[in-house]
Write an enzyme that holds these catalytic residues in place. Structure first.
Site, PDB file in Angstrom:
ATOM      1  N   HIS A 149      -9.931   7.428   0.530  1.00 24.42           N
ATOM      2  CA  HIS A 149      -9.301   6.101   0.501  1.00 24.42           C
ATOM      3  C   HIS A 149     -10.265   4.986   0.905  1.00 24.42           C
ATOM      4  O   HIS A 149      -9.979   3.810   0.680  1.00 24.42           O
ATOM      5  CB  HIS A 149      -8.073   6.086   1.423  1.00 24.42           C
ATOM      6  N   ASP A 184     -13.994  -2.765   2.019  1.00 27.70           N
ATOM      7  CA  ASP A 184     -12.669  -2.154   1.983  1.00 27.70           C
ATOM      8  C   ASP A 184     -12.592  -1.222   0.772  1.00 27.70           C
ATOM      9  O   ASP A 184     -13.050  -1.601  -0.310  1.00 27.70           O
ATOM     10  CB  ASP A 184     -11.596  -3.259   1.831  1.00 27.70           C
TER      11      ASP A 184
HETATM   12  P1  ADQ Z   1      -5.810   0.079   5.188  1.00 24.46           P
HETATM   13  O1  ADQ Z   1      -7.146  -0.171   5.782  1.00 24.46           O
HETATM   14  O2  ADQ Z   1      -4.706   0.277   6.159  1.00 24.46           O
HETATM   15  O3  ADQ Z   1      -5.800   1.292   4.158  1.00 24.46           O
HETATM   16  P2  ADQ Z   1      -4.609  -1.708   3.073  1.00 24.46           P
HETATM   17  O4  ADQ Z   1      -4.984  -1.141   1.763  1.00 24.46           O
HETATM   18  O5  ADQ Z   1      -4.614  -3.185   3.076  1.00 24.46           O
HETATM   19  O6  ADQ Z   1      -5.541  -1.250   4.274  1.00 24.46           O
HETATM   20  O7  ADQ Z   1      -3.166  -1.198   3.425  1.00 24.46           O
HETATM   21  C1  ADQ Z   1      -2.464  -1.752   4.471  1.00 24.46           C
HETATM   22  C2  ADQ Z   1      -0.980  -1.532   4.244  1.00 24.46           C
HETATM   23  O8  ADQ Z   1      -0.310  -1.750   5.469  1.00 24.46           O
HETATM   24  C3  ADQ Z   1      -0.417  -2.506   3.216  1.00 24.46           C
HETATM   25  O9  ADQ Z   1       0.515  -1.831   2.408  1.00 24.46           O
HETATM   26  C4  ADQ Z   1       0.274  -3.575   4.076  1.00 24.46           C
HETATM   27  O10 ADQ Z   1       1.425  -4.120   3.500  1.00 24.46           O
HETATM   28  C5  ADQ Z   1       0.630  -2.779   5.323  1.00 24.46           C
HETATM   29  N1  ADQ Z   1       0.532  -3.649   6.504  1.00 24.46           N
HETATM   30  C6  ADQ Z   1      -0.527  -4.322   6.958  1.00 24.46           C
HETATM   31  N2  ADQ Z   1      -0.222  -5.036   8.050  1.00 24.46           N
HETATM   32  C7  ADQ Z   1       1.079  -4.818   8.288  1.00 24.46           C
HETATM   33  C8  ADQ Z   1       2.006  -5.282   9.270  1.00 24.46           C
HETATM   34  N3  ADQ Z   1       1.645  -6.147  10.233  1.00 24.46           N
HETATM   35  N4  ADQ Z   1       3.270  -4.832   9.206  1.00 24.46           N
HETATM   36  C9  ADQ Z   1       3.645  -3.956   8.242  1.00 24.46           C
HETATM   37  N5  ADQ Z   1       2.823  -3.494   7.281  1.00 24.46           N
HETATM   38  C10 ADQ Z   1       1.566  -3.909   7.311  1.00 24.46           C
HETATM   39  C11 ADQ Z   1      -6.759   2.254   3.695  1.00 24.46           C
HETATM   40  C12 ADQ Z   1      -8.063   1.696   3.138  1.00 24.46           C
HETATM   41  C13 ADQ Z   1      -7.769   0.679   2.035  1.00 24.46           C
HETATM   42  C14 ADQ Z   1      -6.924   1.336   0.944  1.00 24.46           C
HETATM   43  C15 ADQ Z   1      -5.722   2.051   1.549  1.00 24.46           C
HETATM   44  C16 ADQ Z   1      -4.983   2.870   0.516  1.00 24.46           C
HETATM   45  O11 ADQ Z   1      -8.829   1.092   4.185  1.00 24.46           O
HETATM   46  O12 ADQ Z   1      -8.972   0.170   1.485  1.00 24.46           O
HETATM   47  O13 ADQ Z   1      -6.476   0.341   0.048  1.00 24.46           O
HETATM   48  O14 ADQ Z   1      -6.110   2.930   2.592  1.00 24.46           O
HETATM   49  O15 ADQ Z   1      -5.867   3.724  -0.154  1.00 24.46           O
END
Ligand code: ADQ
Length: 472
Positions: A154, A362
């Protein structure tokens, strides 16, 4: 019946509506077939971990494993989050390698393998997720497991110059060759893996996309993860007009909302993002009463010192901007350290004129995709997106920025705040067209189709991967 067995560090519970992107995406893959989800229970033990606990929910069985505290610390806090996480995000200077943590990482992967092997049937397709579990496939093979094994990373796969700073880089990459299929987020990650194979392992990539090295071969391809585009759009419409999202909109008094939503993590570029807001307000006073920034940063990995440090830095930036540019009747930055239900977040995105997604590195970044899917197509907001997020490979009509250039990000904010409706619509429509086709269902379907085909015969599988890769 063939089962799908998902393995990830954590197994999401059925009850939480605020879970992150990985859990939501995995849940989509589990839909409508008999499946098991295997992972750490969230509990640590002082002595030997007890047996695997089983929870059944319809067609899904959760298998939950405790881990000994001393192993867990080395495996999770030590090697996964203080070595692999910074290094794979190009933060070489933050990676704190030590042999004991590496040993604990392997021990926990061996434990996962031993417990998982005991419950597998020969026809099960096993899909392992993320950097915590890279050696799990090799550990399973050592136990004689002959099942189809797929692995999806990921986070980014770093270029060889960065990866080779890790003393155990070879053991880690060699472990990937125990899988039938290894999936990355983007073409860049796949290329970085190929560069390692060729330059460091003296291997080669054959015309069908298989990597050959260490006397073994593995199929490698990229499968950009995505969101449930239609569901996100429907939730956004529903939540935007009610509850806290409606209160947010009403509180704006005509000011344009700029939103950022992230885990509180040093890879997300939060300090530089606030610096760009500060620069905008300093150099373009006309925006001071015309905008408000909402930054939601949910605390994460608070046991790791770098995370405590970034939290303190952000507190100070938010205070500084508000102290400098605030007025008795308005503050420019609303900064919240908490989680929200995801559908509430979608309502927030719909109320926003600008989404700021400016990570320094990311794997993909699902917030960028959720922001786009949540917009009103008649009057959409503008996405400001870091070129170093995997999502930038697909969302080309976002305003793409280099997050290390604070002035450039401030310029992009200025441009987005003034962007005419026509241009906003055009940019948004192109991104939405992409996300409608390449949603989370396309992600898991193409990965599993490829895995199932490779497991059966590597020749039959070729067209699937090239087809999938071709749309980039
Ligand atoms: P993350 O680093 O966690 O994931 P991201 O892809 O942005 O980053 O996913 C975050 C998720 O958490 C999103 O669905 C968002 O809506 C949710 N989220 C964030 N802040 C929140 C909050 N305060 N309350 C509730 N929900 C919240 C890792 C990798 C990424 C990759 C994903 C999936 O780092 O690059 O996209 O896995 O593969």
């Amino acid at each position: 019946m063939e089962r799908l067995v998902i393995v990830s560090n954590r197994v999401a519970s059925s009850l939480r509506a605020d879970e992150g992107g990985l859990a939501t995406a995995i849940r989509a893959a589990l839909h409508r077939r008999e499946a098991m989800w295997f992972g750490w229970s969230g509990a640590v033990t002082e002595g030997d971990p007890g047996p695997v606990r089983t929870e059944v929910e319809g067609a899904l069985t959760r298998l939950l494993l405790d881990v000994r505290r001393e192993d867990f610390d080395g495996y999770y806090l030590g090697f996964s989050n203080r070595v692999l996480w910074p290094l794979f995000h190009y933060r070489v200077n933050l990676a704190e390698y030590d042999r004991d943590a590496w040993a604990a990482y392997r021990r926990v992967n061996d434990l996962f393998a031993e417990r998982l092997a005991a419950v597998l049937s020969p026809d099960d397709t096993v899909w392992i997720h993320d950097y915590h579990l890279i050696p799990l496939g090799a550990a399973l093979r050592r136990l004689g497991v002959g099942n189809r094994l797929g692995f999806f990373l990921h986070i980014p796969f770093p270029g060889p110059d960065v990866l080779t700073t890790l003393p155990v880089h070879e053991a880690l990459v060699r472990a990937l060759f125990s899988y039938d299929l290894v999936g990355f987020q983007t073409d860049r990650d796949l290329q970085a893996f190929a560069d390692y194979v060729v330059r460091e392992a003296d291997g080669l990539i054959s015309a069908d996309g298989a990597a050959h090295a260490f006397g073994q071969q593995v199929q490698a391809a990229y499968f950009p993860i995505s969101v449930d585009t239609r569901a996100v759009a429907a939730h956004a419409v529903r939540t935007a007009g009610t509850g806290v999202a409606a209160r947010l909109r009403n509180s704006l008094s005509g000011r344009k909302l700029i939103i950022g939503v992230d885990r509180l993590d040093y890879t997300k570029g939060l300090v530089r993002r606030l610096a760009a807001i500060d620069r905008l307000l300093e150099t373009r006073p006309q925006h001071r009463r015309a905008m408000v920034m909402l930054q939601i940063a949910s605390p994460s990995r608070e046991d790791v010192p770098e995370y405590q440090q970034i939290r303190a830095e952000l507190d100070s930036w938010a205070g500084r901007i508000n102290g400098r540019f605030g007025e008795p009747d308005m503050i420019p930055v609303r900064y919240l350290n908490r989680r929200f239900r995801q559908d509430t977040l979608f309502g927030f995105y719909r109320a926003s004129r600008i989404g700021m997604v400016t990570p320094l590195r990311d794997g993909m970044n699902l917030v960028a995709k959720e922001f786009v899917a949540s917009q009103d197509t008649e009057d959409p907001g503008v996405l400001i997106l870091s070129r170093f997020a995997g999502a930038a490979r697909e969302l080309e009509t976002a305003l793409i920025v280099n997050p290390f250039d604070v002035d450039q990000v401030a310029d992009a904010l200025d441009r987005a705040l003034a962007m005419p409706l026509e241009e906003r619509r055009e940019r948004h429509a192109a991104m939405m067209a992409q996300l409608e086709v390449h949603d989370v269902h396309a992600w898991w379907t193409s990965f599993l189709r490829a895995l199932e085909a490779f497991g059966a015969s590597s020749v039959a599988a070729r067209p699937i991967v090239s087809e999938y890769a071709a749309w980039h």
